[in-house]
Design an enzyme around this catalytic site. Sequence first.
Site, PDB file in Angstrom:
ATOM      1  N   GLY A 132      72.683  51.365 147.913  1.00  0.00           N
ATOM      2  CA  GLY A 132      72.265  52.543 148.177  1.00  0.00           C
ATOM      3  C   GLY A 132      70.727  52.733 147.218  1.00  0.00           C
ATOM      4  N   SER A 133      70.132  51.657 146.800  1.00  0.00           N
ATOM      5  CA  SER A 133      69.086  51.693 146.062  1.00  0.00           C
ATOM      6  C   SER A 133      67.893  52.338 146.875  1.00  0.00           C
ATOM      7  CB  SER A 133      68.537  50.302 145.449  1.00  0.00           C
ATOM      8  OG  SER A 133      68.013  49.544 146.419  1.00  0.00           O
ATOM      9  N   ASN A 134      67.618  52.170 148.229  1.00  0.00           N
ATOM     10  CA  ASN A 134      66.606  52.878 148.930  1.00  0.00           C
ATOM     11  C   ASN A 134      67.085  54.107 148.854  1.00  0.00           C
ATOM     12  OD1 ASN A 134      64.350  51.131 150.107  1.00  0.00           O
ATOM     13  ND2 ASN A 134      66.302  49.754 150.302  1.00  0.00           N
ATOM     14  N   LYS A 154      79.075  46.893 164.998  1.00  0.00           N
ATOM     15  CA  LYS A 154      78.780  47.959 165.638  1.00  0.00           C
ATOM     16  C   LYS A 154      79.890  48.833 165.602  1.00  0.00           C
ATOM     17  CE  LYS A 154      80.156  46.883 170.090  1.00  0.00           C
ATOM     18  NZ  LYS A 154      79.988  46.890 171.645  1.00  0.00           N
ATOM     19  N   ARG A 196      75.136  48.013 160.666  1.00  0.00           N
ATOM     20  CA  ARG A 196      75.779  47.891 161.904  1.00  0.00           C
ATOM     21  C   ARG A 196      74.611  48.450 163.123  1.00  0.00           C
ATOM     22  NH1 ARG A 196      81.291  48.017 161.928  1.00  0.00           N
ATOM     23  NH2 ARG A 196      82.322  47.751 159.949  1.00  0.00           N
ATOM     24  N   HIS A 201      63.777  46.883 156.538  1.00  0.00           N
ATOM     25  CA  HIS A 201      64.497  45.372 156.612  1.00  0.00           C
ATOM     26  C   HIS A 201      63.570  44.736 155.589  1.00  0.00           C
ATOM     27  CE1 HIS A 201      66.305  41.852 158.151  1.00  0.00           C
ATOM     28  NE2 HIS A 201      65.167  41.460 158.174  1.00  0.00           N
TER      29      HIS A 201
HETATM   30  C1  GAR Z   1      67.666  46.649 151.795  1.00  0.00           C
HETATM   31  O1  GAR Z   1      67.248  45.596 151.005  1.00  0.00           O
HETATM   32  C2  GAR Z   1      67.372  46.698 153.309  1.00  0.00           C
HETATM   33  O2  GAR Z   1      66.164  46.184 153.743  1.00  0.00           O
HETATM   34  C3  GAR Z   1      68.370  45.944 153.954  1.00  0.00           C
HETATM   35  O3  GAR Z   1      69.523  46.112 153.013  1.00  0.00           O
HETATM   36  C4  GAR Z   1      69.273  46.507 151.832  1.00  0.00           C
HETATM   37  C5  GAR Z   1      70.008  47.715 151.232  1.00  0.00           C
HETATM   38  O4  GAR Z   1      69.623  47.819 149.898  1.00  0.00           O
HETATM   39  N1  GAR Z   1      68.709  45.886 155.210  1.00  0.00           N
HETATM   40  C6  GAR Z   1      68.605  44.998 156.108  1.00  0.00           C
HETATM   41  O5  GAR Z   1      68.853  43.877 155.593  1.00  0.00           O
HETATM   42  C7  GAR Z   1      68.840  45.223 157.458  1.00  0.00           C
HETATM   43  N2  GAR Z   1      68.803  44.150 158.265  1.00  0.00           N
HETATM   44  P1  GAR Z   1      70.335  49.128 149.446  1.00  0.00           P
HETATM   45  O6  GAR Z   1      71.706  49.425 149.472  1.00  0.00           O
HETATM   46  O7  GAR Z   1      70.054  48.826 147.818  1.00  0.00           O
HETATM   47  O8  GAR Z   1      69.099  50.141 149.768  1.00  0.00           O
END
Ligand code: GAR
Length: 196
Positions: free
Chosen positions: A14-16, A68, A96, A114
Site C-alpha cells: 500500500g505504498s501508493n 478476477k 485482480r 502500473h
Molecule cells: C505498484 O508498484 C503498482 O504499480 C503495481 O503494484 C505495486 C503496488 O505497490 N501494480 C501493478 O503491477 C498492476 N499491474 P504498493 O502496494 O506499494 O502501492
Amino acid sequence: MNPLTIGVLGSGKGSNCGAILEAIADGRLAETRVGAVISDVPDAGILALARQHKVPARHLPPGKFKTKLEPHCEEQLVALLQKHGVELVVLAGYMRLLKEPMLAAFPRRILNIHPSLLPKYPGLQAWKQALDAGERQAGCTVHLVDGGMDTGEILAQATVPVLAHDTPETLHARIQAAEHELYPQVVGWFASGRVR
Ligand code: GAR
C-alpha cells in the site's frame, strides 16, 4: 466544493495508497478524501495503513478465482464502494482484473497505476521485464481501467533512467518513488475537474 471521495483497492503493502493519504494530509490533495480502502487479502499492509490514517478498511473475499473476482463478489465490491460514497476508484496494487459490474458502475472512473511505460511490459514484475530487455528508460503509467490487464486509456506517465548497475530492486525502488509523485497528481486532476 465538496471533496471528491475516492475508494482505494489494493492487495499489497500500500505504498501508493500511503502517498495519496499523505498528499491529502499535507494539503497537496486538499479536495479529496478517502472513503474506504478495500483489499482482497485479509492481512494486506494496505489495510493496516488505512487504519493508521483512520480510514475505513475492509477485507472483501474474492471468491474462487485467482485473477478476477467471482461475479457476486464483484457486486459486493460495487455495493461497498457505493455505501462509502465513492466517486473515483483508485487501484493501487490491486492484483485482480475488474469486469462488468465494476466497469458499469464506475464508467471512466477507475484508475490503475502500473510500474512500466505502458503499453510495454504489462503484467507482473514489469520493472524486471524492462531491465531484462535492456531498456535505458523505465517508468510508471496511470491509466483508465478497462477489462484487460494493464490496458485502457493512458492518462499520465513518468520516466526514470535505468542505470548501469541497477538490480531489479534498485530499479523498482526508483519507479515506486516516481509512482508516489505521479498518482496523487493524477487523482488531483479528477478532484479539480481537469479530467472528466
Ligand atoms: C505498484 O508498484 C503498482 O504499480 C503495481 O503494484 C505495486 C503496488 O505497490 N501494480 C501493478 O503491477 C498492476 N499491474 P504498493 O502496494 O506499494 O502501492
